[in-house]
Design an enzyme around this catalytic site. Structure first.
Site, PDB file in Angstrom:
ATOM      1  N   CYS A 220       6.941   8.758  -5.797  1.00 10.37           N
ATOM      2  CA  CYS A 220       8.730   9.197  -6.411  1.00 10.37           C
ATOM      3  C   CYS A 220       9.717   9.129  -6.436  1.00 10.37           C
ATOM      4  O   CYS A 220      10.686   9.670  -7.100  1.00 10.37           O
ATOM      5  CB  CYS A 220       7.922   9.706  -7.855  1.00 10.37           C
ATOM      6  SG  CYS A 220       6.636   9.465  -9.058  1.00 10.37           S
ATOM      7  N   GLU A 345       5.762   1.881  -7.237  1.00  7.46           N
ATOM      8  CA  GLU A 345       5.022   1.856  -8.048  1.00  7.46           C
ATOM      9  C   GLU A 345       6.240   1.435  -9.623  1.00  7.46           C
ATOM     10  O   GLU A 345       5.898   1.791 -10.516  1.00  7.46           O
ATOM     11  CB  GLU A 345       4.672   3.212  -9.251  1.00  7.46           C
ATOM     12  CG  GLU A 345       4.053   3.651  -7.594  1.00  7.46           C
ATOM     13  CD  GLU A 345       3.759   5.117  -7.706  1.00  7.46           C
ATOM     14  OE1 GLU A 345       4.382   5.333  -9.154  1.00  7.46           O
ATOM     15  OE2 GLU A 345       2.415   5.734  -7.746  1.00  7.46           O
TER      16      GLU A 345
END
Ligand code: AHR
Length: 774
Positions: A220, A345
């Site tokens: 992330c 992601e």
């Protein structure tokens, strides 16, 4: 159990299968692998990084001086803040000291430390820098003459005592003001002795894993933030992380701290080269999926250029712009980068529209680079499927999958990749871990890794996260834990190490004959009977028109309307559903709160159940979860926002172990809750070409001893070999600073007179046999 291995039949190139993933989470870089001892060296910490931060975080005042941080005339525009120290009183000594990370700086008697700072003063001619103990006792000191221009000053300190509470102080005497910036203290003894280098003990632990590749720098970390690379909260843009270290912008790290970028792309590439791992950088794909910001036009082109320039930085010769920068940083030879990940992601149309632009641009200029797409953060579900579809349509070389699940899920899903198509993108399992750092977690991961090695479509896999500083935990479990001075390895580390060190180059054909029964953990391996209950999560939900249909008899069971979510009423159990095939129907309205509804079914007890959660996490998800012995897994997940005061018609169809859920008549989630089963022994065989060694990996997850007869087609003589193994541990055993070697791998030599080997696998054990014919 019997296994027959054909050492002449190779079924899959194992290539770079097992590697590592480094992300600056849990202070993995600053306060971790990056050996800098000073925290907040450029006075850039700010509340945008973490609400508790200020410009003087980790700094303490010494004596009576006025301290303030300015940005009026910095020596570096990218890190504009610097400290001003003002002493009014002639003859007074004052200044600042840095507290480092954890309890302080780890100083070792006799060791040398490089000190660096930038300073200037109109009125003061000399500053003093020293390394000290927490109580102010000075270990070593230097006096430095400064002038009115910003200059870099350097010195070397020698520590005289061991302490884990060391400080670095910069002081001066007398009336006047001194401006100070980029105050750094580095151990001389870094990994491979590099300036701006890596903490030796931690780097060596990575080297000892023998990873085939290293994915970096996130996670992330790479995609969360502003799309403008110059913003203080920018996404991770690699160009910010190269060049002179003091010029790299110290910026917000999405894990709620500040990252210096001192460990940047050059250092990552160099480290990969040092440990023999192929570099696998991941760059943002022009989209922030956390804030739904997408780049277009010139802004998007900037991201695509970043991808192309990165390949040039890694592989271009010295006559190219970015190759020249690499050479100027001390590495004229290329780094031989082969892979690049676009996005971490990211799912959704914004990413699916942008990925093809990166892919096309990279393939046109660098056709041999393998480009990696993503299937998002879920192990299954509509977005996961769309990620794969999009990657297939765009001819991505690999698809990056991520999941964190219970150990039981890893057992139930051992065969997840067996039938994945081999034509088209290959699987890159870029992040996975079972929830925990006990021996049982590691054991179940080992069994799953056998499945990864055996599956033709799986090309790369790495555990996550890698590092955690014990005093700065963002995420657990993690593979390696440390503070400022110590490190301990988890059982998961030892499994990863055994699989990487003994990976082999090619998979060998093997026939497994299983005479023993599987060991079945699930109480109902063919169905999902159990209690039906209604719940909520920080919300008040009105449930109405509730009924269950027994699909085998068509009998309908009605239930009264329910409201859950008031003080003592977080959940209500409605009754047991003992059927194999059933449908639950109800209407649900969230009247207060924002975390949606939770419908529980198949409950054996509160630790063994299934549930459908709508509007979970930050009201972004809909998921089917399963608890087994209190350990939770997410079986399938998709994006879903629940609107308050809107009534949803919900249905759960259970057919044996197949589950489908519907919202207002539309299919929401569809999955099979695979029963948790242990096969007697999981086996995979490979050949290491340079040594000619046959490597047999075996994992026994059951609570019973298992015997394996290993025979080899065409091989007649006896074997000599080494067994690398882990056994004899309680399921819940783990390592810690107090007991760092409670769970470790061991090895022993053995030989056989015959070609067939009978190996006894103790209960819950992992054995890797490295064999050479006598
Ligand atoms: O590994 C920790 C985090 O998990 C990663 O940053 C992210 O990719 C995933 O959600």
């Amino acid at each position: 159990m019997k296994v027959t291995i054909n050492t002449n039949k190779q079924t899959k190139q194992l290539g770079d299968l097992f590697g590592i993933f480094f992300e600056d989470i849990n202070h993995a870089a600053d306060g971790g692998l990056y050996a800098e001892l000073v925290q907040n060296r450029s006075f850039e910490f700010a509340p945008i990084d973490n609400k508790k931060y200020h410009f003087l975080t980790a700094w303490e005042q010494i004596g009576r001086a006025k301290l303030f941080v300015e940005a009026a005339h910095p020596f570096c525009q990218k890190n504009p803040h610097y400290l001003v120290m003002e002493i009014k009183q002639e003859g007074e000594t004052a200044g600042v000291q840095n507290l480092g990370f954890n309890s302080g700086m780890f100083l070792q008697a006799g060791a040398e430390y490089y000190f660096t700072c930038y300073a200037r003063s109109e009125s003061v001619q000399e500053i003093q820098a020293s390394i000290r103990n927490w109580d102010g006792v000075v270990q070593d000191e230097v006096r430095i003459r400064i002038n009115s221009d910003w200059n870099k000053y350097e010195a070397v300190f020698t520590a005289t005592e061991n302490t884990t509470e060391g400080r670095l102080a910069v002081t001066f005497v007398g009336a006047g003001a001194v401006e100070l910036d980029f105050v750094s203290l580095f151990p001389k003894d870094t990994y491979k002795g590099r300036r701006n280098g890596l903490r030796k003990d931690l780097a060596e632990k990575l080297e000892a894993l023998h990873p085939k590749f290293m994915r970096f720098p996130g996670g992330c970390l790479i995609h969360d933030g502003s799309l403008n690379p110059d913003d203080r909260d920018a996404q991770y843009r690699w160009k910010n992380s190269v060049g002179p270290v003091e010029q790299r912008p110290a910026r917000r790290n999405n894990w709620q701290y500040n990252q210096t970028l001192g460990l940047g792309y050059f250092e990552y590439f160099q480290f990969c080269e040092d440990i023999g791992a192929k570099p696998l950088p991941v760059i943002p794909g022009g989209y922030d999926p956390h804030h739904f910001n997408a780049a277009d036009g010139a802004l998007l082109q900037g991201f695509i250029d970043d991808a192309l320039d990165l390949i040039e930085f890694a592989n271009g010769d010295e006559n190219t712009k970015w190759g020249a920068l690499r050479a100027s940083m001390g590495h004229p030879a290329p780094f031989h980068m082969e892979y690049i990940g676009i996005g971490n992601e990211e799912i959704g149309q914004a990413f699916f529209d942008r990925y093809p632009l990166f892919h096309k641009a990279i393939k046109e200029k660098y056709p041999d680079i393998k480009v990696i797409g993503t299937s998002g953060p879920f192990a299954a579900g509509i977005e996961y499927d769309k990620g794969w579809e999009s990657a297939k349509a765009e001819h991505a070389d690999l698809v990056d999958e991520h999941y964190y699940q219970s150990p039981d899920w890893f057992l139930a899903n051992h065969h997840r990749y067996d039938d994945f198509p081999v034509n088209g993108p290959k699987v890159f399992l870029g992040e996975y871990a079972s929830h925990g750092n006990t021996w049982y977690n590691a054991l179940c991961e080992a069994s799953f890794m056998i499945g990864l090695q055996n599956a033709p479509a799986v090309e790369l896999a790495c555990y996550a996260p890698l590092f955690c500083n014990v005093d700065y935990v963002n995420w657990r479990p993690d593979m390696i834990w440390y503070d400022n001075a110590r490190v301990y390895l988890t059982p998961n580390y030892y499994i990863q190490q055994m699989f990487m060190e003994h990976q082999g180059d090619v998979l060998l054909e093997q026939q497994v004959e299983q005479q023993e029964e599987n060991y079945v953990i699930s109480r109902h391996p063919d169905s999902l009977p159990g209690m039906f209950a209604l719940g909520c999560d920080d919300s008040i939900i009105e449930y109405s028109e509730i009924f269950v249909v027994n699909e085998d008899t068509n009998k309908v069971h009605l239930f009264q309307d329910q409201t859950v979510g008031h003080k003592d009423n977080k959940e209500v159990e409605l009754g047991s559903i003992p059927f194999k095939n059933y449908t639950i129907c109800l209407k649900a309205t969230e009247v207060k709160g924002k975390k949606g509804m939770r419908i529980i079914f198949g409950r054996q007890d509160k630790k063994n159940q299934l549930f459908w959660q709508l509007g979970g996490w930050a009201n972004t998800d809909s998921l089917i979860g399963e608890d087994i012995n209190g350990r939770n897994s997410c079986l399938s997940q998709r994006e879903r926002k629940i609107e308050q005061n809107r009534t949803y018609e919900l249905e759960i169809h259970v057919r044996g172990r197949k589950i489908e859920t519907y919202v207002d008549g539309s299919l929401e989630l569809s999955l099979e809750a695979k029963p948790v089963i242990m096969e007697p022994v999981y086996i995979s065989s490979s050949l290491e070409e340079k040594t000619g060694n046959v490597i047999v990996k075996m994992v026994n997850t059951t609570p019973m001893e298992q015997k394996v007869d290993i025979s080899f087609e065409g091989e007649l003589g006896g074997w000599e070999g080494t067994a690398y193994y882990m056994d004899g541990f309680k399921q819940g055993s783990f390592n810690s600073f107090a007991y760092p070697t409670a769970v470790v791998s061991k090895q022993r030599k053995f030989e056989t007179e015959t070609a067939t080997i009978t190996w006894t696998m103790p209960q819950e054990s992992v054995y890797i046999l490295r064999l050479k014919q006598k």
